[in-house]
Write an enzyme that holds these catalytic residues in place. Structure first.
Site, mmCIF file in Angstrom:
data_model
loop_
_atom_site.group_PDB
_atom_site.id
_atom_site.type_symbol
_atom_site.label_atom_id
_atom_site.label_comp_id
_atom_site.label_asym_id
_atom_site.label_seq_id
_atom_site.Cartn_x
_atom_site.Cartn_y
_atom_site.Cartn_z
ATOM 1 N N TYR A 136 0.815 -1.219 0.000
ATOM 2 C CA TYR A 136 0.000 0.000 0.000
ATOM 3 C C TYR A 136 0.848 1.269 0.000
ATOM 4 O O TYR A 136 0.314 2.371 0.056
ATOM 5 C CB TYR A 136 -0.929 0.026 1.223
ATOM 6 C CG TYR A 136 -2.146 -0.872 1.117
ATOM 7 C CD1 TYR A 136 -2.059 -2.146 0.560
ATOM 8 C CD2 TYR A 136 -3.385 -0.460 1.583
ATOM 9 C CE1 TYR A 136 -3.164 -2.971 0.477
ATOM 10 C CE2 TYR A 136 -4.502 -1.281 1.503
ATOM 11 C CZ TYR A 136 -4.382 -2.537 0.950
ATOM 12 O OH TYR A 136 -5.478 -3.362 0.879
ATOM 13 N N LYS A 186 4.780 -14.423 0.343
ATOM 14 C CA LYS A 186 4.880 -14.900 -1.033
ATOM 15 C C LYS A 186 6.356 -14.883 -1.392
ATOM 16 O O LYS A 186 6.782 -14.294 -2.392
ATOM 17 C CB LYS A 186 4.032 -14.005 -1.952
ATOM 18 C CG LYS A 186 3.899 -14.511 -3.383
ATOM 19 C CD LYS A 186 3.072 -15.789 -3.518
ATOM 20 C CE LYS A 186 3.200 -16.351 -4.916
ATOM 21 N NZ LYS A 186 2.622 -17.702 -5.057
ATOM 22 N N ASP A 219 -1.189 -17.967 -1.513
ATOM 23 C CA ASP A 219 -2.177 -18.711 -2.323
ATOM 24 C C ASP A 219 -2.675 -19.930 -1.557
ATOM 25 O O ASP A 219 -3.877 -20.195 -1.462
ATOM 26 C CB ASP A 219 -1.599 -19.074 -3.707
ATOM 27 C CG ASP A 219 -0.162 -19.592 -3.686
ATOM 28 O OD1 ASP A 219 0.441 -19.640 -2.594
ATOM 29 O OD2 ASP A 219 0.350 -19.962 -4.758
ATOM 30 N N ASP A 243 -5.455 -7.776 3.916
ATOM 31 C CA ASP A 243 -6.731 -7.271 3.403
ATOM 32 C C ASP A 243 -7.536 -8.420 2.793
ATOM 33 O O ASP A 243 -8.714 -8.612 3.102
ATOM 34 C CB ASP A 243 -6.455 -6.189 2.349
ATOM 35 C CG ASP A 243 -7.741 -5.697 1.708
ATOM 36 O OD1 ASP A 243 -8.700 -5.426 2.450
ATOM 37 O OD2 ASP A 243 -7.789 -5.613 0.466
ATOM 38 N N ASP A 247 -11.102 -10.714 4.396
ATOM 39 C CA ASP A 247 -12.424 -10.888 3.766
ATOM 40 C C ASP A 247 -12.777 -12.378 3.725
ATOM 41 O O ASP A 247 -13.933 -12.755 3.953
ATOM 42 C CB ASP A 247 -12.460 -10.311 2.336
ATOM 43 C CG ASP A 247 -13.031 -8.880 2.293
ATOM 44 O OD1 ASP A 247 -12.822 -8.132 3.272
ATOM 45 O OD2 ASP A 247 -13.681 -8.518 1.286
#
Ligand code: NAD
Ligand code: IPM
Ligand code: MN
Length: 351
Positions: A136, A186, A219, A243, A247
């Site tokens: 971000y 990652k 992933d 983020d 969700d």
């Protein structure tokens, strides 16, 4: 004791959930011997459309002396999200050094997970998301706009200070909980920032020999949050990954309308900010059916941060009791037919 809480209801369903939650928070405060005074800032996209800015130039100064900030949501169909979010929500998180984003994902009794075979209590995850930098960071640019050689660069930034802060906060929580931390990165594809992140996790882990560390690539972690959410306890990850994963965490525990969030300045130099994980929910705005519970639970995290543990638990327990009560009102996202206001009124009574 009186706390000065700055309110930023924002856009979409933000004002509805903040207005519904506030009397619930006040009821908990009353019952536990302290007062909540609020200063309301009607900042957001309406202001942008009329005055050209999401908040005043001195917006952060106006918030700086409050004890905490309660925010609804930012984002509006008429203005691009990168304009609204970089004009209001993200500058507060970054400007107030709110490095630690804490997001619980709990499957409450009486709430149905879309996943088969999970009962209340089976899923109880706490995500620690770095909240001020990473993917971000506002670092990059565009060149040769509209030409064939157009180029866009968006750089991710990982500082030792913020990375250590979020990682240490996660280890601290893991050692108080089940002693299990999942580090999501990652590092197979992003050999600079993410490998640095893994190095920091390895360094800090030496201070917490009681915590076992599991490593997952983002992933696989997304898959496993659906395949085996009951096996997660504390998760630590970068800004964007947090983020996305929160969700997923929200929906596997029943609804976006139940997921709370704390944006904490670990140095306590600035006010921390509490907000639901969800956004402006354009699809239900104005219908009076937005679930206010994510905001109420964010209020619980706020009281906990302010040291008002009893009021924080009372709020959390009232929400849990309401959800466990088959006869209690619930909004459509939880399969009910009740309004925002009916859910909040029922909670006020319980308190
Ligand atoms: P969203 O969270 O607003 O909505 C996703 C889905 O969840 C929708 O179906 C919505 O109806 C449902 N939902 C969300 N909150 C709910 C609630 N309290 N009760 C019942 N149902 C609820 O995500 P989106 O559609 O991707 O984003 C809409 C806007 O909000 C965009 O402008 C986005 O940038 C912004 N946004 C802001 C924040 C924030 O301010 N913290 C967070 C997420 C998204
Ligand atoms: C959230 C939101 C924000 C984020 C957006 C609106 C910038 O999705 O709080 O989860 O990505 O942090
Ligand atoms: Mn989000």
């Amino acid at each position: 004791m009186t706390y000065d809480i700055a309110l930023v209801p924002g856009d979409g369903i933000g004002p509805a959930v903040v207005d519904a939650a506030l009397p619930v928070l006040s009821a908990a405060a009353d019952a536990h011997g302290f007062d909540v005074e609020t200063t309301r800032h009607d900042w957001g996209t309406e202001r942008y459309l009329s005055a050209g800015a999401m908040m005043p130039d001195d917006g952060l100064d106006r918030l700086a002396d409050s004890d905490a900030i309660l925010l609804g949501s930012v984002g509006h169909p008429e203005v691009p999200d990168h304009v609204t979010l970089n004009g209001l929500l993200l500058p507060i998180r970054k400007g107030f050094d709110q490095t630690i984003c804490k997001r619980p994902a709990v499957l409450f009794d009486g709430v149905r997970s879309p996943l088969r075979g999970y009962e209340g209590g089976d899923i109880d995850i706490l995500v620690f998301r770095e909240n001020t930098e990473g993917e971000y960071a506002d670092v990059g640019g565009r060149e040769h706009l509209g030409f064939e050689n157009e180029v866009a660069v968006q750089s991710a930034v990982y500082t030792r200070r913020s990375t250590e802060r979020i990682v240490r906060a996660a280890f601290e929580a893991a050692s108080e909980r089940a002693g299990h931390l999942t580090n999501v990165t990652k590092s197979n594809a992003q050999a600079h920032g993410m490998v640095f992140w893994d190095d920091v996790v390895a360094e800090v882990s030496e201070e917490y020999p009681d915590v076992t560390v599991e490593r997952l690539l983002v992933d696989a972690a997304s898959m496993d949050l659906i395949r085996r959410p009951d096996e997660f306890d504390v998760i630590v990850c970068s800004n964007l990954f947090g983020d996305i994963l929160t969700d997923v965490g929200a929906i596997v525990t029943g609804s976006m309308g139940l997921a709370p969030s704390a944006n904490v300045d670990p140095g306590r130099d600035h006010p921390s900010m509490f907000e639901p994980v969800h956004g402006s929910a354009f699809d239900i705005v104005g219908e009076g059916v937005a679930n206010p519970l994510a905001t109420v639970l964010s209020g619980s995290l706020m009281f906990e941060h302010l040291g008002e543990e009893a009021a924080a638990s009372a709020l959390w327990d009232a929400v849990a009791a309401q959800l466990a009560d088959e006869g209690a009102p619930r909004t459509p996202d939880l399969g009910g037919e009740s309004t925002t206001e009916a859910v909040a009124a029922d909670l006020r009574e319980r308190l």
